[in-house]
Write a protein that holds these residues in place. Structure first.
Motif, PDB file in Angstrom:
ATOM      1  N   LYS A  33       0.853  -1.185   0.000  1.00 12.10           N
ATOM      2  CA  LYS A  33       0.000   0.000   0.000  1.00 12.10           C
ATOM      3  C   LYS A  33       0.887   1.232   0.000  1.00 12.10           C
ATOM      4  CE  LYS A  33      -3.751  -2.172   2.417  1.00 12.10           C
ATOM      5  NZ  LYS A  33      -4.972  -1.966   3.108  1.00 12.10           N
ATOM      6  N   GLU A  34       0.501   2.226  -0.799  1.00  9.35           N
ATOM      7  CA  GLU A  34       1.233   3.485  -0.852  1.00  9.35           C
ATOM      8  C   GLU A  34       0.506   4.532  -0.027  1.00  9.35           C
ATOM      9  OE1 GLU A  34       1.701   4.739  -4.878  1.00  9.35           O
ATOM     10  OE2 GLU A  34       3.368   3.370  -5.239  1.00  9.35           O
ATOM     11  N   PHE A  35       1.280   5.296   0.740  1.00 14.71           N
ATOM     12  CA  PHE A  35       0.726   6.369   1.554  1.00 14.71           C
ATOM     13  C   PHE A  35       1.495   7.651   1.280  1.00 14.71           C
ATOM     14  CE2 PHE A  35      -0.116   2.482   3.957  1.00 14.71           C
ATOM     15  CZ  PHE A  35      -1.475   2.606   4.193  1.00 14.71           C
ATOM     16  N   ARG A  36       0.774   8.744   1.119  1.00 12.25           N
ATOM     17  CA  ARG A  36       1.389  10.046   0.863  1.00 12.25           C
ATOM     18  C   ARG A  36       1.938  10.605   2.167  1.00 12.25           C
ATOM     19  NH1 ARG A  36       0.903  14.077  -3.253  1.00 12.25           N
ATOM     20  NH2 ARG A  36       2.698  15.399  -2.848  1.00 12.25           N
ATOM     21  N   LEU A  37       3.163  11.123   2.112  1.00  8.01           N
ATOM     22  CA  LEU A  37       3.825  11.657   3.304  1.00  8.01           C
ATOM     23  C   LEU A  37       4.684  12.848   2.920  1.00  8.01           C
ATOM     24  CD1 LEU A  37       4.497  11.267   6.360  1.00  8.01           C
ATOM     25  CD2 LEU A  37       6.393   9.836   5.618  1.00  8.01           C
ATOM     26  N   ARG A  38       4.664  13.863   3.752  1.00  5.15           N
ATOM     27  CA  ARG A  38       5.532  15.033   3.596  1.00  5.15           C
ATOM     28  C   ARG A  38       6.215  15.260   4.945  1.00  5.15           C
ATOM     29  NH1 ARG A  38       5.674  19.294  -0.037  1.00  5.15           N
ATOM     30  NH2 ARG A  38       6.358  21.283   0.793  1.00  5.15           N
ATOM     31  N   ILE A  39       7.524  15.428   4.920  1.00  4.09           N
ATOM     32  CA  ILE A  39       8.306  15.645   6.143  1.00  4.09           C
ATOM     33  C   ILE A  39       8.960  17.012   6.044  1.00  4.09           C
ATOM     34  CG2 ILE A  39      10.216  14.813   7.560  1.00  4.09           C
ATOM     35  CD1 ILE A  39       9.708  12.038   6.300  1.00  4.09           C
ATOM     36  N   LEU A  40       8.731  17.829   7.059  1.00  5.39           N
ATOM     37  CA  LEU A  40       9.315  19.167   7.126  1.00  5.39           C
ATOM     38  C   LEU A  40      10.305  19.200   8.285  1.00  5.39           C
ATOM     39  CD1 LEU A  40       5.900  20.983   6.801  1.00  5.39           C
ATOM     40  CD2 LEU A  40       7.560  20.665   4.978  1.00  5.39           C
ATOM     41  N   LEU A  41      11.571  19.348   7.947  1.00  9.85           N
ATOM     42  CA  LEU A  41      12.623  19.410   8.967  1.00  9.85           C
ATOM     43  C   LEU A  41      13.013  20.862   9.210  1.00  9.85           C
ATOM     44  CD1 LEU A  41      14.970  16.605   7.581  1.00  9.85           C
ATOM     45  CD2 LEU A  41      13.393  16.418   9.486  1.00  9.85           C
ATOM     46  N   CYS A  46      16.962  18.754  12.824  1.00 11.29           N
ATOM     47  CA  CYS A  46      16.713  18.047  14.075  1.00 11.29           C
ATOM     48  C   CYS A  46      15.332  17.399  14.006  1.00 11.29           C
ATOM     49  CB  CYS A  46      16.789  19.035  15.236  1.00 11.29           C
ATOM     50  SG  CYS A  46      16.359  18.311  16.814  1.00 11.29           S
ATOM     51  N   LEU A  47      15.286  16.079  14.171  1.00  9.45           N
ATOM     52  CA  LEU A  47      14.014  15.358  14.070  1.00  9.45           C
ATOM     53  C   LEU A  47      13.036  15.729  15.178  1.00  9.45           C
ATOM     54  CD1 LEU A  47      15.099  11.780  12.989  1.00  9.45           C
ATOM     55  CD2 LEU A  47      13.960  13.496  11.622  1.00  9.45           C
ATOM     56  N   ARG A  48      13.538  16.171  16.313  1.00  6.07           N
ATOM     57  CA  ARG A  48      12.653  16.531  17.431  1.00  6.07           C
ATOM     58  C   ARG A  48      11.608  17.566  17.023  1.00  6.07           C
ATOM     59  NH1 ARG A  48      14.864  15.491  22.864  1.00  6.07           N
ATOM     60  NH2 ARG A  48      16.838  14.478  22.463  1.00  6.07           N
ATOM     61  N   HIS A  49      11.990  18.462  16.138  1.00  5.43           N
ATOM     62  CA  HIS A  49      11.106  19.552  15.741  1.00  5.43           C
ATOM     63  C   HIS A  49      10.548  19.354  14.327  1.00  5.43           C
ATOM     64  CE1 HIS A  49      12.423  21.480  19.370  1.00  5.43           C
ATOM     65  NE2 HIS A  49      13.684  21.379  18.981  1.00  5.43           N
ATOM     66  N   ALA A  50      10.658  18.144  13.822  1.00  3.29           N
ATOM     67  CA  ALA A  50      10.143  17.854  12.483  1.00  3.29           C
ATOM     68  C   ALA A  50       8.619  17.813  12.505  1.00  3.29           C
ATOM     69  CB  ALA A  50      10.692  16.521  11.991  1.00  3.29           C
ATOM     70  N   ARG A  51       8.032  18.095  11.357  1.00  2.00           N
ATOM     71  CA  ARG A  51       6.584  17.995  11.213  1.00  2.00           C
ATOM     72  C   ARG A  51       6.279  16.982  10.121  1.00  2.00           C
ATOM     73  NH1 ARG A  51       4.589  23.394   9.596  1.00  2.00           N
ATOM     74  NH2 ARG A  51       2.645  22.273   9.380  1.00  2.00           N
ATOM     75  N   GLN A  71       7.307   9.748  19.764  1.00  2.00           N
ATOM     76  CA  GLN A  71       8.428   9.223  20.555  1.00  2.00           C
ATOM     77  C   GLN A  71       9.595   8.833  19.640  1.00  2.00           C
ATOM     78  OE1 GLN A  71       8.031   5.252  22.206  1.00  2.00           O
ATOM     79  NE2 GLN A  71       8.717   6.043  24.190  1.00  2.00           N
ATOM     80  N   ARG A  72       9.287   8.204  18.525  1.00  2.00           N
ATOM     81  CA  ARG A  72      10.335   7.802  17.587  1.00  2.00           C
ATOM     82  C   ARG A  72      11.033   9.028  17.004  1.00  2.00           C
ATOM     83  NH1 ARG A  72      12.608   3.999  19.015  1.00  2.00           N
ATOM     84  NH2 ARG A  72      12.284   5.492  20.436  1.00  2.00           N
ATOM     85  N   LEU A  73      10.279  10.087  16.725  1.00  3.28           N
ATOM     86  CA  LEU A  73      10.899  11.328  16.245  1.00  3.28           C
ATOM     87  C   LEU A  73      11.869  11.883  17.279  1.00  3.28           C
ATOM     88  CD1 LEU A  73       8.054  13.347  14.488  1.00  3.28           C
ATOM     89  CD2 LEU A  73      10.239  12.687  13.481  1.00  3.28           C
ATOM     90  N   PHE A  82      14.610   6.952  11.467  1.00  4.22           N
ATOM     91  CA  PHE A  82      13.210   7.243  11.767  1.00  4.22           C
ATOM     92  C   PHE A  82      12.287   6.566  10.756  1.00  4.22           C
ATOM     93  CE2 PHE A  82       9.434   9.743  10.748  1.00  4.22           C
ATOM     94  CZ  PHE A  82       8.726   9.519  11.914  1.00  4.22           C
ATOM     95  N   MET A  83      12.624   6.648   9.486  1.00  2.00           N
ATOM     96  CA  MET A  83      11.754   6.063   8.461  1.00  2.00           C
ATOM     97  C   MET A  83      11.668   4.545   8.620  1.00  2.00           C
ATOM     98  SD  MET A  83      10.288   8.468   6.997  1.00  2.00           S
ATOM     99  CE  MET A  83       9.341   7.410   5.924  1.00  2.00           C
ATOM    100  N   LEU A  84      12.754   3.899   8.995  1.00  2.00           N
ATOM    101  CA  LEU A  84      12.711   2.454   9.251  1.00  2.00           C
ATOM    102  C   LEU A  84      11.735   2.149  10.387  1.00  2.00           C
ATOM    103  CD1 LEU A  84      16.478   1.512   8.976  1.00  2.00           C
ATOM    104  CD2 LEU A  84      14.635   0.668   7.538  1.00  2.00           C
ATOM    105  N   GLU A  85      11.829   2.917  11.457  1.00  2.00           N
ATOM    106  CA  GLU A  85      10.942   2.689  12.598  1.00  2.00           C
ATOM    107  C   GLU A  85       9.503   3.100  12.274  1.00  2.00           C
ATOM    108  OE1 GLU A  85      12.201   3.355  16.514  1.00  2.00           O
ATOM    109  OE2 GLU A  85      14.324   3.257  16.006  1.00  2.00           O
ATOM    110  N   PHE A  86       9.336   4.165  11.510  1.00  2.00           N
ATOM    111  CA  PHE A  86       8.007   4.612  11.112  1.00  2.00           C
ATOM    112  C   PHE A  86       7.308   3.538  10.278  1.00  2.00           C
ATOM    113  CE2 PHE A  86       5.172   6.995   8.202  1.00  2.00           C
ATOM    114  CZ  PHE A  86       4.344   7.591   9.147  1.00  2.00           C
ATOM    115  N   LYS A  87       8.052   2.937   9.365  1.00  2.00           N
ATOM    116  CA  LYS A  87       7.467   1.869   8.538  1.00  2.00           C
ATOM    117  C   LYS A  87       7.103   0.649   9.389  1.00  2.00           C
ATOM    118  CE  LYS A  87       9.224   1.212   4.348  1.00  2.00           C
ATOM    119  NZ  LYS A  87      10.211   1.081   3.251  1.00  2.00           N
ATOM    120  N   THR A  88       7.899   0.360  10.395  1.00  2.00           N
ATOM    121  CA  THR A  88       7.580  -0.753  11.304  1.00  2.00           C
ATOM    122  C   THR A  88       6.295  -0.466  12.071  1.00  2.00           C
ATOM    123  OG1 THR A  88       9.934  -1.292  11.535  1.00  2.00           O
ATOM    124  CG2 THR A  88       8.444  -2.147  13.221  1.00  2.00           C
TER     125      THR A  88
END
Length: 110
Positions: A33-41, A46-51, A71-73, A82-88
């Motif tokens: 399944k494909e899901f649309r995603l946008r990541i704003l760093l 710093c991933l802590r403040h990513a959206r 929490q993963r961010l 992060f993307m590996l854990e997000f996909k999990t």
């Protein structure tokens, strides 16, 4: 191998949208399944403040898992990990959602 190449290997459809590589947009594929995603760093990357911005389908699947994603961010050191854990997390969410929606097995009477 640079972080960008690692991200291309893990999420080939999630591409940087600027030279600074602070905006990524595209799709992630999980369980066919494909899901649309946008990541704003932020500029410090710093991933802590990513959206994260995602499609309504992805939001629906991740309902109840937002705290884990946050929490993963907070704990991941780079975007690839992060993307590996997000996909999990997404795989688990899809599996659990499927189990909840699966009809019970048929009952046969003799």
């Amino acid at each position: 191998m640079t972080e960008h190449h690692g991200l291309i290997n893990e999420c080939p459809l999630l591409l940087p949208q600027n030279k600074q590589k602070t905006v990524f947009d595209g799709f992630i594929m999980v369980k066919d399944k494909e899901f649309r995603l946008r990541i704003l760093l932020p500029e410090q990357k710093c991933l802590r403040h990513a959206r994260l911005q995602c499609s309504w389908q992805l939001k629906q699947v991740l309902h109840g898992y937002q705290h884990i994603v946050k929490q993963r961010l907070q704990h991941c050191s780079d975007l690839v990990s992060f993307m590996l854990e997000f996909k999990t997390v997404l795989e688990i969410a899809l599996k659990n959602k499927h189990e909840l929606q699966s009809p019970p097995p048929p009952e046969y009477y003799a």
